[in-house]
Motif scaffolding. Structure first.
Motif, PDB file in Angstrom:
ATOM      1  N   ASN A 383       0.676  -1.880   0.192  1.00 12.79           N
ATOM      2  CA  ASN A 383       0.037  -0.200   0.100  1.00 12.79           C
ATOM      3  C   ASN A 383       0.470   1.339  -0.065  1.00 12.79           C
ATOM      4  OD1 ASN A 383      -1.931   1.909   0.304  1.00 12.79           O
ATOM      5  ND2 ASN A 383      -3.639  -0.023   1.573  1.00 12.79           N
ATOM      6  N   GLU A 386       2.532   1.784  -3.056  1.00 15.18           N
ATOM      7  CA  GLU A 386       1.606   2.157  -4.507  1.00 15.18           C
ATOM      8  C   GLU A 386       1.016   2.809  -4.019  1.00 15.18           C
ATOM      9  OE1 GLU A 386      -2.049   0.141  -4.186  1.00 15.18           O
ATOM     10  OE2 GLU A 386      -2.822   2.163  -4.237  1.00 15.18           O
ATOM     11  N   ASN A 387       0.774   3.646  -2.746  1.00 13.45           N
ATOM     12  CA  ASN A 387       0.406   5.159  -3.294  1.00 13.45           C
ATOM     13  C   ASN A 387       1.736   5.668  -3.366  1.00 13.45           C
ATOM     14  OD1 ASN A 387      -1.198   5.227  -1.371  1.00 13.45           O
ATOM     15  ND2 ASN A 387      -0.785   5.379   0.727  1.00 13.45           N
ATOM     16  N   LYS A 390       2.267   6.216  -7.046  1.00 12.89           N
ATOM     17  CA  LYS A 390       0.834   6.686  -7.286  1.00 12.89           C
ATOM     18  C   LYS A 390       1.253   8.307  -7.363  1.00 12.89           C
ATOM     19  CE  LYS A 390      -3.230   6.109  -5.175  1.00 12.89           C
ATOM     20  NZ  LYS A 390      -3.927   5.566  -4.445  1.00 12.89           N
ATOM     21  N   GLY A 450      -6.429   3.192   1.606  1.00  9.83           N
ATOM     22  CA  GLY A 450      -5.309   2.718   1.894  1.00  9.83           C
ATOM     23  C   GLY A 450      -4.275   2.871   3.458  1.00  9.83           C
TER      24      GLY A 450
HETATM   25 MG   LIG Z   1      -2.875   4.136  -0.477  1.00  8.47          MG
END
Ligand SMILES: [Mg+2]
Ligand SMILES: Nc1ncnc2c1ncn2[C@@H]1O[C@H](COP(=O)(O)OP(=O)(O)OP(=O)(O)O)[C@@H](O)[C@H]1O
Length: 500
Positions: A383, A386-387, A390, A450
């Motif tokens: 998570n 992924e952040n 992103k 998340g």
């Molecule tokens: Mg997230």
């Protein structure tokens, strides 16, 4: 009966009883010491033998004595004697005169038929002028003078006064005693009453008042601290109860508030993909997708949205289960270094394709064992990574992983050089559905669940998760996990976490 009345009665009772006990004890003591009650009388007898008469009586007696010595026959003169008797009467004494065995004059004051018999015999030497005698229970003191009338007959003149030791004492002392007793009673009662009122009744009144407040649902007050005694303790317990109640009421209101918010967030987040899916399906139905390519594209979009939706529902489900503490954790010893090695191995090819470097910044030499639920920690790490990818905006993108170990905690840092997080957003980052403003408008999507899931997981391990970020230059996410100690168990969690 109110407490006040009860107290008043009991104080009075106590005082009266103790006074009675005192007098009883005193008289018992006298009897024990002297053998009988009349010993009081002996005491008075001596006293009155020495001073049988008052000063006034004494002066009258001296005048009579003067007559007896110089003009004894005057003491046969009834009217003269009556005059003297009258004077004596005003001071409660009486006159008695005898001649040989006859009574010349007897004051009416006494009204005592036995009087004559009780009087002492003649003693012309007048060796004992003052003495006492008693008739039955009555007690008299006198001064006497024996003389000879002019014809040689023996005569006596008596100034007599009844001296009943008990009645005397009672008459003189009783009013004082009663006044004193009353005074003591009143003063003691007033003092005790005020004291008790101040220390018991008033605090109780306050407590009752507060209880009424609470009954009516008003919890917004504070009981002032009072004494350290039982009432004070009761007060304190009550105040604690009120505070607890207030907290729980507030908590309930907050819970309700956040539940409402959650529902509205969920419905909003669910609606977006569903509306999208609906739109594309309508497009297909209306024949907008008239070529196989278009059809393919539409179906792919629909599929992607359905996957998003699935993920969202999944996350929501996990979040609410974690929130309700319904997800069991299966803790086991995990070597955090090799675990992160695996994660990096697994992800770095994918990320490299996107131009992102994922690598160790600081890899510990030795293995660092922690107590963790492997699957859930993996979810957290994914998570965070992924952040990081992103919210990447630099041309040279990298994500760096470090582990710092102290005797109690292992802290993992995942650092990126992305857009960073505005300072005002940092305190809210781990709240559910929270997304910092710039990501809200961007196309990054995401539900904002998340990091709240990550926090639930890390806190479930007894660890902590926190963030450091500088807007524009990058973000570091940290989480700490308890290290395994020599005995193979996790350390207790009450030690300070590393970043405090
Ligand atoms: Mg997230
Ligand atoms: N590495 C990061 N750089 C910049 N902003 C970040 C970073 N990590 C999180 N954020 C900010 O914190 C918000 C919350 O993150 P979180 O992971 O909880 O939600 P999300 O990523 O938006 O949605 P989800 O994880 O549910 O798909 C993000 O929307 C983003 O604004």
């Amino acid at each position: 009966m109110s407490i006040r009345v009860k107290l008043l009665l009991s104080y009075t009772g106590m005082l009266v009883i103790s006074l009675l006990m005192f007098f009883l004890a005193a008289s018992l003591f006298t009897i024990a010491a002297t053998g009988d009650i009349h010993s009081f009388r002996d005491f008075y007898k001596v006293h009155y033998q020495l001073n049988p008469l008052t000063e006034q009586e004494e002066s009258i007696f001296l005048e009579l004595k003067y007559f007896a010595k110089n003009e004894p026959d005057k003491l046969l003169d009834k009217s003269l004697l009556q005059d003297y008797d009258f004077k004596l009467k005003t001071v409660r004494a009486g006159l008695y005169v005898r001649r040989e065995s006859n009574q010349v004059f007897e004051s009416l004051t006494f009204n005592q038929p036995e009087l004559e018999k009780s009087l002492p015999p003649y003693d012309l030497n007048n060796s004992q002028i003052r003495n006492t005698f008693n008739i039955g229970e009555r007690f008299y003191a006198y001064a006497k003078f024996d003389f000879l009338y002019s014809d040689g007959a023996k005569g006596s003149v008596f100034v007599i006064r009844e001296r009943s030791p008990f009645s005397e004492v009672t008459r003189r002392l009783l009013p004082i005693l009663v006044c004193l007793l009353l005074g003591v009673l009143i003063v003691a009662n007033v003092l005790l009453y005020r004291w008790i009122t101040r220390s018991v009744v008033k605090p109780l009144d306050r407590l009752r008042h507060s209880a009424e407040n609470i009954k009516e649902g008003n919890l917004d007050f504070a009981l002032p601290e009072s004494s350290k005694d039982e009432i004070g303790q009761l007060n304190e317990a009550f105040e604690n109860m009120r505070r607890r109640l207030q907290e729980s009421v507030q908590l309930r209101l907050q819970d309700e508030e956040s539940r409402k918010e959650l529902i509205s967030n969920i419905s909003h987040d669910l609606r977006t993909p569903i509306t999208n899916i609906k739109g594309y399906i309508e497009g297909i139905r209306d024949g907008v997708a008239d070529t196989p390519e278009k059809m393919d594209k539409y179906v792919n979009i629909i599929y992607a949205k359905a996957v998003d939706l699935d993920k969202l529902v999944d996350e929501l489900f996990l979040y609410s289960k974690l929130d309700l503490k319904q997800v069991p954790f299966t803790f086991e010893p995990v070597d955090i270094t090799s675990f992160l090695d695996d994660c990096i191995d697994e992800l770095h090819y994918d990320l490299e394709e996107k131009g992102i470097r994922l690598q160790w910044e600081q890899r510990p030499q030795e293995s660092v064992a922690v107590i963790a639920d492997l699957e859930k920690i993996k979810r957290t790490v994914l998570n965070i990574i992924e952040n990081a990818q992103k919210f990447m905006d630099k041309p040279d993108k990298h994500i760096l992983v470090s582990v710092m170990a102290d005797p109690k905690w292992a802290t993992v840092e995942i650092k990126d050089n992305g857009i960073g997080i505005p300072e005002e957003a940092i305190p809210h980052l781990f709240e559910r559905f929270y997304r910092a403003e710039q990501s809200r408008n961007s196309s990054t999507g995401g539900s904002g669940l998340g990091l709240s899931i990550a926090r639930q997981i890390i806190e479930g391990h007894g660890g902590e998760i926190w963030v450091k970020s500088k807007q524009g230059s990058g973000t570091s996410l940290f989480f700490s996990l308890p290290r395994m100690n020599q005995q193979g168990g996790a350390d207790t969690y009450d030690d300070a976490h590393p970043h405090h």
